[in-house]
Design an enzyme around this catalytic site. Sequence first.
Site, PDB file in Angstrom:
ATOM      1  N   CYS A   1      -8.163 -27.055  11.546  1.00 40.97           N
ATOM      2  CA  CYS A   1      -9.456 -28.531  11.515  1.00 40.97           C
ATOM      3  C   CYS A   1      -9.248 -29.753  11.644  1.00 40.97           C
ATOM      4  O   CYS A   1      -9.997 -30.876  12.430  1.00 40.97           O
ATOM      5  CB  CYS A   1     -10.881 -28.117  11.126  1.00 40.97           C
TER       6      CYS A   1
ATOM      7  N   ASP B   1       0.640  -0.898  -0.272  1.00 39.48           N
ATOM      8  CA  ASP B   1      -0.322   0.200   0.101  1.00 39.48           C
ATOM      9  C   ASP B   1       0.908   0.842   0.464  1.00 39.48           C
ATOM     10  O   ASP B   1       1.673   0.538  -0.332  1.00 39.48           O
ATOM     11  CB  ASP B   1      -0.766  -0.270   1.317  1.00 39.48           C
TER      12      ASP B   1
ATOM     13  N   ASP C   1      -7.647  -7.493  -0.279  1.00 41.41           N
ATOM     14  CA  ASP C   1      -7.251  -7.657   1.094  1.00 41.41           C
ATOM     15  C   ASP C   1      -7.655  -7.436   2.467  1.00 41.41           C
ATOM     16  O   ASP C   1      -8.659  -6.166   2.199  1.00 41.41           O
ATOM     17  CB  ASP C   1      -5.564  -6.641   1.280  1.00 41.41           C
TER      18      ASP C   1
ATOM     19  N   HIS D   1      -6.497 -21.615  10.683  1.00 40.71           N
ATOM     20  CA  HIS D   1      -8.010 -21.357   9.904  1.00 40.71           C
ATOM     21  C   HIS D   1      -8.093 -20.993   9.018  1.00 40.71           C
ATOM     22  O   HIS D   1      -8.932 -20.977   8.359  1.00 40.71           O
ATOM     23  CB  HIS D   1      -8.734 -21.787  11.582  1.00 40.71           C
TER      24      HIS D   1
ATOM     25  N   CYS E   1      -8.400 -27.617   7.431  1.00 40.23           N
ATOM     26  CA  CYS E   1      -7.255 -26.946   7.021  1.00 40.23           C
ATOM     27  C   CYS E   1      -5.699 -28.200   8.370  1.00 40.23           C
ATOM     28  O   CYS E   1      -6.992 -27.703   8.846  1.00 40.23           O
ATOM     29  CB  CYS E   1      -7.807 -25.830   7.956  1.00 40.23           C
TER      30      CYS E   1
ATOM     31  N   CYS F   1     -13.763 -28.435   7.483  1.00 43.01           N
ATOM     32  CA  CYS F   1     -12.555 -27.822   6.725  1.00 43.01           C
ATOM     33  C   CYS F   1     -12.204 -28.657   7.009  1.00 43.01           C
ATOM     34  O   CYS F   1     -11.105 -29.066   7.734  1.00 43.01           O
ATOM     35  CB  CYS F   1     -12.426 -26.245   7.840  1.00 43.01           C
TER      36      CYS F   1
END
Lengths: 395, 395
Positions: free
Chosen positions: B329, B98, B286, B355, B326, B324
């Site tokens: 999880c 940015d 973002d 997660h 991930c 999930c």
Amino acid sequence: MADTGFAFRVLARDGGARRGEMRTPHGVVQTPAFMPVGTQGAVKGVTHRDLEDLGDGLGAEIILGNTYHLYLRPGDALIARAGGLHRFIGWNRPILTDSGGYQVFSLAERRRISEDGAEFRSHLDGSLHLLTPERATDIQAQLGSDIAMVLDECIATPAPDDAARVAMERSVRWAARARARWQRITDDPASVSGVVATNPGQVQFGIIQGGVHPGLRTESVQATVALGFEAYAIGGLSVGEPPDVTYDVVAHTAPQVPEDRPRYLMGSGMPDDLVECVARGIDLFDCVLPTRNARNGQLFTRSGPISIKNARYAEDASPPDPDCRCYTCRHFSRAYLRHLFVSGEMAAATLNTVHNLHFYLDTLRSIREAIMLGTFEKLRSEFHQTFSRRSQLNA
Amino acid sequence: MADTGFAFRVLARDGGARRGEMRTPHGVVQTPAFMPVGTQGAVKGVTHRDLEDLGDGLGAEIILGNTYHLYLRPGDALIARAGGLHRFIGWNRPILTDSGGYQVFSLAERRRISEDGAEFRSHLDGSLHLLTPERATDIQAQLGSDIAMVLDECIATPAPDDAARVAMERSVRWAARARARWQRITDDPASVSGVVATNPGQVQFGIIQGGVHPGLRTESVQATVALGFEAYAIGGLSVGEPPDVTYDVVAHTAPQVPEDRPRYLMGSGMPDDLVECVARGIDLFDCVLPTRNARNGQLFTRSGPISIKNARYAEDASPPDPDCRCYTCRHFSRAYLRHLFVSGEMAAATLNTVHNLHFYLDTLRSIREAIMLGTFEKLRSEFHQTFSRRSQLNA
């Protein structure tokens, strides 16, 4: 010995150093081994997959959990209802739990020691607790670690002979009570009301006390070994005494412990301590130094520790240790690690911890290899030629 | 457009939603994409390998760096000497930076805005700084991100029409100055003394301002697009206005931006915001929500956010989100994550962040797939049927 699935065999010897294999209900540990400290059910700064040996993992084969912390929060009863510590924390490899005694002596408030046990107030909420040899055994049975430790009395070092004797003799009496409790839980778990033993293969290690006094250490070995534990730890060292004193006590004590059992030096130490104590027959180590110092910005290298926050590293493009193959050293510069540290980024703690644990675990890997090859003395002298305990300001 | 190696093509459309590919000097980004925020050169709570797509990684294809933070510490000159931000932080994939403006408006002390730029004092040490459109461009050239943003003037929302107009018009004038500076650095880097451009392929995105006023937004688009940036962002949203207002401004603005350029909605948002803004033609997002909320114990699930510290999870053996895949999880229970959080363990932040980022990145993966299959509207309505922004106390 009950058939717990626990076994230890020495694969090779090189001088006083031993290369062994320790079998537990959750897998085999190659010794000499270093156990990262997973205080509250997590090794600070990393996740289990950082510790495991898949891909970039560190290859930790066993971790340590602190009974004091887990007993106070979330509680051993909750962990037992979850199926035990392995299931609760999602770690499927061996776990050793300490007895809680060391934290009672170092962390808890207003402790009072009696023959019965240690009364203390929680450092979290001030609540009153009594940790007896039986209770410490029960809690660990509920946690279901693979290896439980007996409750012992820890005293400050140096202690006068008589204080060390009193604590050593009490530790032996407590060890007998802890062993009787463990035996009852192992033989007939249903007979111990209110205790859910979550790991039927759990074994129990005794602890040798006696401070820095050879005579007391010998007495402690004889009385403790007579109780017949699966293995023995040397406690009450690495509490501030000079390294040479530690080494002498280890050299005196370790050979008296039965050859066919692993020997665990509790709470030690600096990397050179590990090398020296392997030389004196130690098989297991645990210590918070690699993880705690990582969070304080101290990185262990083959030359010695460096303090990553030092301004001299601000534009240093080299990795913490050029000879290291850890994830941190293969990808990141001292300059970036310094930036993360001075900026207060969590990644600093993680990357530093990955490196320091790798340094410890890799040192033990090298030691194991050298013992097999009969080159341990060469490794030992080379290690001391490069490694200095003092901070490496010119590294 | 200079030949920067930057390119964007739309692979498929489904209603207003677009499925695209954005090429940058450090690799291709599949859009719509979510960019994790790597504030100070690290995404808080995780390491780069957590973000990468090998093994258990999250598959983040691009991250965002904050120019304000990196400028103040360790400084863009130091990073340029290290070869640019990618080399300094050891991340070889695309990076967007940015302009620093948003942090000047939200973090810095005693800021004073003039036509020249934004004067402010560092939140770190009180030192005085002047961020002009040219300086923001120079700093990002030294950082060497793949995508640089122009400095714009951020104002609080809701703002009266005239304040929004003044800021929008100034942002356009600043955009022209930033573009001229970027052009000079790109065409003849040696001519800009004191600036070492570390990424010759860096491109620059313009930013559309105008608050919640459709007329101002249209004027901003026309004036900004006339300056000829590689792509365009919509700024000044997700700053406290109701979601419907955000959606309306996006619906009004996005279609006016050239079709052949990616559209980036800055700083947004909740998971349902992403779905709704993809529907209105946004390609890049973002937001700090997945990472920041993870550190505060809020986990996003298909039903909505849950607060892991809640006592109801103390003995909940299920993973945060049963659907999930991930790392968190697949391996850990809500009970363990709650224990880590209430115990203040760093692993809580790491596992929660893994997660939440997975939830965001996976939502975008599903969106991309649905657009290719022409089933985006189905995904959109199913998403809203299960997901609620409110905390899921009964989840």
